[in-house]
Write a protein that holds these residues in place. Structure first.
Motif, PDB file in Angstrom:
ATOM      1  N   GLU A 132      -5.571   2.798   0.468  1.00 58.51           N
ATOM      2  CA  GLU A 132      -6.393   3.767   1.181  1.00 58.51           C
ATOM      3  C   GLU A 132      -6.419   3.423   2.664  1.00 58.51           C
ATOM      4  O   GLU A 132      -5.870   2.408   3.098  1.00 58.51           O
ATOM      5  CB  GLU A 132      -7.819   3.784   0.613  1.00 58.51           C
ATOM      6  CG  GLU A 132      -7.926   4.256  -0.820  1.00 58.51           C
ATOM      7  CD  GLU A 132      -7.640   5.754  -0.981  1.00 58.51           C
ATOM      8  OE1 GLU A 132      -7.596   6.468   0.045  1.00 58.51           O
ATOM      9  OE2 GLU A 132      -7.454   6.195  -2.132  1.00 58.51           O
ATOM     10  N   SER A 141      -8.749   2.328   4.428  1.00 62.75           N
ATOM     11  CA  SER A 141      -9.428   1.056   4.668  1.00 62.75           C
ATOM     12  C   SER A 141      -9.816   0.437   3.338  1.00 62.75           C
ATOM     13  O   SER A 141      -9.805   1.092   2.292  1.00 62.75           O
ATOM     14  CB  SER A 141     -10.676   1.245   5.540  1.00 62.75           C
ATOM     15  OG  SER A 141     -11.750   1.760   4.776  1.00 62.75           O
ATOM     16  N   SER A 197      -5.051  -2.751   1.248  1.00 67.53           N
ATOM     17  CA  SER A 197      -6.269  -1.981   1.516  1.00 67.53           C
ATOM     18  C   SER A 197      -6.634  -1.132   0.309  1.00 67.53           C
ATOM     19  O   SER A 197      -7.478  -0.244   0.404  1.00 67.53           O
ATOM     20  CB  SER A 197      -6.061  -1.070   2.741  1.00 67.53           C
ATOM     21  OG  SER A 197      -5.075  -0.078   2.460  1.00 67.53           O
ATOM     22  N   THR A 247     -15.371  -5.918  -4.983  1.00 67.61           N
ATOM     23  CA  THR A 247     -14.017  -6.302  -5.382  1.00 67.61           C
ATOM     24  C   THR A 247     -13.922  -7.634  -6.111  1.00 67.61           C
ATOM     25  O   THR A 247     -13.001  -7.840  -6.899  1.00 67.61           O
ATOM     26  CB  THR A 247     -13.091  -6.373  -4.150  1.00 67.61           C
ATOM     27  OG1 THR A 247     -13.601  -7.354  -3.233  1.00 67.61           O
ATOM     28  CG2 THR A 247     -13.012  -5.010  -3.462  1.00 67.61           C
ATOM     29  N   LEU A 289     -12.697  -0.477   2.268  1.00 69.57           N
ATOM     30  CA  LEU A 289     -13.910   0.083   1.672  1.00 69.57           C
ATOM     31  C   LEU A 289     -13.560   1.258   0.758  1.00 69.57           C
ATOM     32  O   LEU A 289     -14.077   1.349  -0.368  1.00 69.57           O
ATOM     33  CB  LEU A 289     -14.890   0.520   2.761  1.00 69.57           C
ATOM     34  CG  LEU A 289     -16.331   0.751   2.311  1.00 69.57           C
ATOM     35  CD1 LEU A 289     -16.925  -0.507   1.693  1.00 69.57           C
ATOM     36  CD2 LEU A 289     -17.179   1.215   3.486  1.00 69.57           C
ATOM     37  N   GLU A 290     -12.686   2.136   1.217  1.00 65.54           N
ATOM     38  CA  GLU A 290     -12.269   3.262   0.373  1.00 65.54           C
ATOM     39  C   GLU A 290     -11.401   2.795  -0.791  1.00 65.54           C
ATOM     40  O   GLU A 290     -11.421   3.388  -1.874  1.00 65.54           O
ATOM     41  CB  GLU A 290     -11.498   4.295   1.203  1.00 65.54           C
ATOM     42  CG  GLU A 290     -12.357   5.141   2.133  1.00 65.54           C
ATOM     43  CD  GLU A 290     -12.665   4.447   3.449  1.00 65.54           C
ATOM     44  OE1 GLU A 290     -13.344   5.056   4.290  1.00 65.54           O
ATOM     45  OE2 GLU A 290     -12.228   3.292   3.637  1.00 65.54           O
ATOM     46  N   GLY A 291     -10.632   1.731  -0.562  1.00 67.17           N
ATOM     47  CA  GLY A 291      -9.732   1.245  -1.601  1.00 67.17           C
ATOM     48  C   GLY A 291     -10.335   0.217  -2.533  1.00 67.17           C
ATOM     49  O   GLY A 291      -9.641  -0.316  -3.411  1.00 67.17           O
ATOM     50  N   ASP A 336       0.807  -1.217   0.000  1.00 66.33           N
ATOM     51  CA  ASP A 336       0.000   0.000   0.000  1.00 66.33           C
ATOM     52  C   ASP A 336       0.841   1.269   0.000  1.00 66.33           C
ATOM     53  O   ASP A 336       0.321   2.364  -0.198  1.00 66.33           O
ATOM     54  CB  ASP A 336      -0.959  -0.004   1.194  1.00 66.33           C
ATOM     55  CG  ASP A 336      -2.072  -1.013   1.015  1.00 66.33           C
ATOM     56  OD1 ASP A 336      -2.525  -1.211  -0.133  1.00 66.33           O
ATOM     57  OD2 ASP A 336      -2.486  -1.625   2.010  1.00 66.33           O
ATOM     58  N   ASN A 352     -19.311  -3.861   6.832  1.00 64.95           N
ATOM     59  CA  ASN A 352     -18.934  -3.501   5.461  1.00 64.95           C
ATOM     60  C   ASN A 352     -18.451  -4.671   4.609  1.00 64.95           C
ATOM     61  O   ASN A 352     -18.224  -4.505   3.412  1.00 64.95           O
ATOM     62  CB  ASN A 352     -17.874  -2.403   5.465  1.00 64.95           C
ATOM     63  CG  ASN A 352     -16.550  -2.816   6.105  1.00 64.95           C
ATOM     64  OD1 ASN A 352     -16.204  -3.987   6.137  1.00 64.95           O
ATOM     65  ND2 ASN A 352     -15.812  -1.844   6.623  1.00 64.95           N
TER      66      ASN A 352
END
Length: 247
Positions: free
Chosen positions: A153, A155, A150, A194, A157-159, A127, A186
């Motif tokens: 990001e 987390s 990730s 993904t 979720l953002e990534g 990352d 989440n």
């Protein structure tokens, strides 16, 4: 498609809890507050002896901070990889970068060689790579089995958009495993966004120390202080909540 669940743990009790909850694999670390460091050989041996149906991968990371290592640190990691392999670990987890944010090929090759054929995961040093797609191709060329990310990001979720693209580009050449901020709330959205086959998460719960006598004045760590008489423990119930949410 069935999912593989990997739990990030820092104790033998965590390995037992992960096995009881039905997880498939653990990443055994120490110092989760630092992002995970190499556990002691005693902890590795004890964890392997305590479980029978779950695979135990061991992180090899000598310190917190960046992933740029000097010759002495690399030598120490080589020894730790060999010790983990000889103890019976099922896989190792490594990561090394150059100052320019590229995968450090030379260091990675040395650690893979020390692993002696064990499956290799490249951890979230990925990352911090300058070009995630170039880094992915390098890891594939080096024969790494999976990469933990990730999505560069804070987390998963953002990534998720980057992770989805990495999954598409990787195909069957390497496993892309999301990790970082995965929760029961989440995980469903993460899996849908993904298309991953494996997922990595911690399932920690606060537990009070059994200490009866307590001295509230001194601290055993640095200025960024964690409560002295509170433990963060992995529980089967917390793991089960996330697994249930994913199904």
């Amino acid at each position: 498609m069935s999912l593989t669940y990997e739990i990030c743990i820092d104790s033998v009790a965590g390995a037992i809890a992960a096995e009881q909850a039905g997880a498939h694999r653990v990443e055994l670390c120490s110092a989760l507050f630092e992002g995970g460091l190499t556990p002691s050989l005693g902890t590795v041996r004890a964890a392997l002896a305590a479980v029978s149906t779950i695979r135990v991968n061991v992180i090899i990371r000598p310190r917190g901070g960046d992933f740029i290592y000097d010759e002495h640190e690399v030598a120490a990691m080589e020894h730790d990889v060999a010790l983990a392999r000889e103890a019976g670990a099922h896989g190792i987890v490594i990561g090394a970068l150059t100052a320019d944010g590229e995968i450090d090929r030379a260091v990675t090759e040395r650690l893979i060689a020390a692993a002696g054929g064990l499956p290799v995961t490249f951890h979230r040093a990925f990352d911090m790579a300058a070009d995630p797609f170039a880094a992915l191709e390098t890891l594939i060329e080096l024969g790494v089995d999976r990469v933990l990310t990730s999505g560069q990001e804070v987390s998963v979720l953002e990534g998720a958009p980057l992770i989805a693209e990495l999954v598409e580009r990787a195909g069957d050449r390497i496993i892309v495993m999301p990790g970082g901020g995965v929760t029961s709330r989440n995980i469903g959205r993460i899996l849908e966004a993904t298309g991953v086959r494996e997922v990595h998460f911690a399932a920690l719960t606060d537990e009070p120390s059994p200490a009866v006598h307590r001295n509230p004045r001194p601290y055993m760590g640095g200025e960024l202080r964690q409560p002295e008489y509170r433990r963060r423990v992995t529980t089967a119930a917390a793991i089960g909540t996330i697994l249930q949410a994913a199904s």
